[in-house]
Design a protein around this motif. Structure first.
Motif, mmCIF file in Angstrom:
data_model
loop_
_atom_site.group_PDB
_atom_site.id
_atom_site.type_symbol
_atom_site.label_atom_id
_atom_site.label_comp_id
_atom_site.label_asym_id
_atom_site.label_seq_id
_atom_site.Cartn_x
_atom_site.Cartn_y
_atom_site.Cartn_z
ATOM 1 N N THR A 95 44.469 25.149 -3.623
ATOM 2 C CA THR A 95 44.366 24.143 -4.666
ATOM 3 C C THR A 95 44.461 24.863 -6.001
ATOM 4 O OG1 THR A 95 42.995 22.387 -5.608
ATOM 5 C CG2 THR A 95 41.832 24.138 -4.485
ATOM 6 N N GLY A 96 45.575 24.679 -6.686
ATOM 7 C CA GLY A 96 45.831 25.443 -7.901
ATOM 8 C C GLY A 96 45.950 26.912 -7.542
ATOM 9 N N SER A 97 45.165 27.748 -8.207
ATOM 10 C CA SER A 97 45.200 29.188 -7.919
ATOM 11 C C SER A 97 44.114 29.612 -6.925
ATOM 12 C CB SER A 97 45.039 29.981 -9.224
ATOM 13 O OG SER A 97 43.763 29.708 -9.790
ATOM 14 N N LYS A 98 43.351 28.641 -6.414
ATOM 15 C CA LYS A 98 42.266 28.956 -5.475
ATOM 16 C C LYS A 98 42.682 28.696 -4.031
ATOM 17 C CE LYS A 98 38.481 28.199 -8.665
ATOM 18 N NZ LYS A 98 37.207 27.507 -8.886
ATOM 19 N N TYR A 99 42.094 29.494 -3.142
ATOM 20 C CA TYR A 99 42.329 29.357 -1.709
ATOM 21 C C TYR A 99 41.153 28.607 -1.095
ATOM 22 C CZ TYR A 99 46.021 32.749 -2.312
ATOM 23 O OH TYR A 99 47.167 33.380 -2.710
ATOM 24 N N VAL A 100 41.460 27.608 -0.285
ATOM 25 C CA VAL A 100 40.424 26.846 0.404
ATOM 26 C C VAL A 100 40.154 27.547 1.731
ATOM 27 C CG1 VAL A 100 39.724 24.622 1.351
ATOM 28 C CG2 VAL A 100 41.193 24.714 -0.689
ATOM 29 N N VAL A 101 38.890 27.934 1.919
ATOM 30 C CA VAL A 101 38.489 28.689 3.108
ATOM 31 C C VAL A 101 37.544 27.837 3.944
ATOM 32 C CG1 VAL A 101 37.342 30.783 3.939
ATOM 33 C CG2 VAL A 101 38.741 30.868 1.853
ATOM 34 N N HIS A 102 37.809 27.781 5.237
ATOM 35 C CA HIS A 102 36.953 27.050 6.183
ATOM 36 C C HIS A 102 36.079 28.056 6.930
ATOM 37 C CE1 HIS A 102 36.131 25.277 10.212
ATOM 38 N NE2 HIS A 102 35.702 24.307 9.429
ATOM 39 N N PHE A 103 34.797 27.736 7.014
ATOM 40 C CA PHE A 103 33.837 28.581 7.733
ATOM 41 C C PHE A 103 33.432 27.856 9.006
ATOM 42 C CE2 PHE A 103 33.569 29.529 3.242
ATOM 43 C CZ PHE A 103 33.755 30.904 3.246
ATOM 44 N N LYS A 104 33.858 28.403 10.129
ATOM 45 C CA LYS A 104 33.653 27.769 11.428
ATOM 46 C C LYS A 104 32.171 27.516 11.717
ATOM 47 C CE LYS A 104 34.778 28.377 16.297
ATOM 48 N NZ LYS A 104 35.376 29.268 17.283
ATOM 49 N N ALA A 109 36.667 26.438 -2.029
ATOM 50 C CA ALA A 109 37.806 27.043 -2.734
ATOM 51 C C ALA A 109 37.337 28.280 -3.494
ATOM 52 C CB ALA A 109 38.433 26.041 -3.688
ATOM 53 N N TYR A 110 38.080 29.387 -3.354
ATOM 54 C CA TYR A 110 37.749 30.658 -3.993
ATOM 55 C C TYR A 110 38.946 31.212 -4.754
ATOM 56 C CZ TYR A 110 33.751 30.826 -0.841
ATOM 57 O OH TYR A 110 32.592 30.539 -0.164
ATOM 58 N N PRO A 111 38.681 31.840 -5.905
ATOM 59 C CA PRO A 111 39.762 32.561 -6.576
ATOM 60 C C PRO A 111 40.081 33.831 -5.778
ATOM 61 C CG PRO A 111 37.699 32.888 -7.745
ATOM 62 C CD PRO A 111 37.423 31.905 -6.641
ATOM 63 N N LEU A 112 41.255 34.356 -5.992
ATOM 64 C CA LEU A 112 41.714 35.544 -5.269
ATOM 65 C C LEU A 112 40.734 36.718 -5.372
ATOM 66 C CD1 LEU A 112 44.063 36.737 -3.631
ATOM 67 C CD2 LEU A 112 45.087 37.451 -5.793
ATOM 68 N N ASP A 113 40.074 36.879 -6.528
ATOM 69 C CA ASP A 113 39.189 38.036 -6.705
ATOM 70 C C ASP A 113 37.878 37.939 -5.923
ATOM 71 O OD1 ASP A 113 37.890 36.130 -8.262
ATOM 72 O OD2 ASP A 113 37.726 37.415 -10.034
#
Length: 134
Positions: free
Chosen positions: A96-105, A112-116
């Motif tokens: 979403t935009g420049s952030k990655y959406v991460v799923h935690f099982k 959503a997290y920025p690359l850094d």
């Protein structure tokens, strides 16, 4: 594998709700062949008086993963996300935009997290003392 005073390591958390997360720490001293005193770099004593120190067995201590520079992650890629003072394993499910959406099982959360705040996921082979991509 043995550790020396001052080594920067990561500690595996096995508590309910935190299971599978890793927290940065330093080796303070060796107590026996399999036990150390560690001081967390991001966690504090309950009273806030200073960094948390704990007695820790080697089956919960690993070296800090080698740094791998990533300028992007792919859909379905397993990553480590830095959140709540530690590293958590999740899977990239979108962007979403420049952030990655991460799923935690384990928790079902999608954040959503920025690359850094993400890193390439690596597994530590406790028996042979080497990193591999898992």
């Amino acid at each position: 594998m043995g550790f020396e005073r001052g080594d920067i390591v990561e500690i595996l958390n096995k508590e309910e709700g935190l299971k599978g997360s890793y927290y940065p720490a330093n080796i303070i001293s060796r107590v026996s062949n399999k036990d150390y005193i560690v001081q967390y770099r991001t966690l504090l004593e309950e009273d806030g008086s200073g960094p948390l120190r704990e007695f820790m067995s080697t089956d919960r201590i690993r070296p800090t993963p080698r740094e791998i520079v990533a300028d992007a992650f792919r859909l379905s890629e397993v990553v480590d996300a830095y959140d709540r003072d530690g590293w958590w394993v999740g899977k990239v499910i979108g962007k979403t935009g420049s952030k990655y959406v991460v799923h935690f099982k384990g928790t079902g959360e999608k954040i959503a997290y920025p690359l850094d705040r993400l890193r390439v996921h690596q597994e530590w082979d406790w028996k042979n003392g080497v990193w591999y991509f898992g």
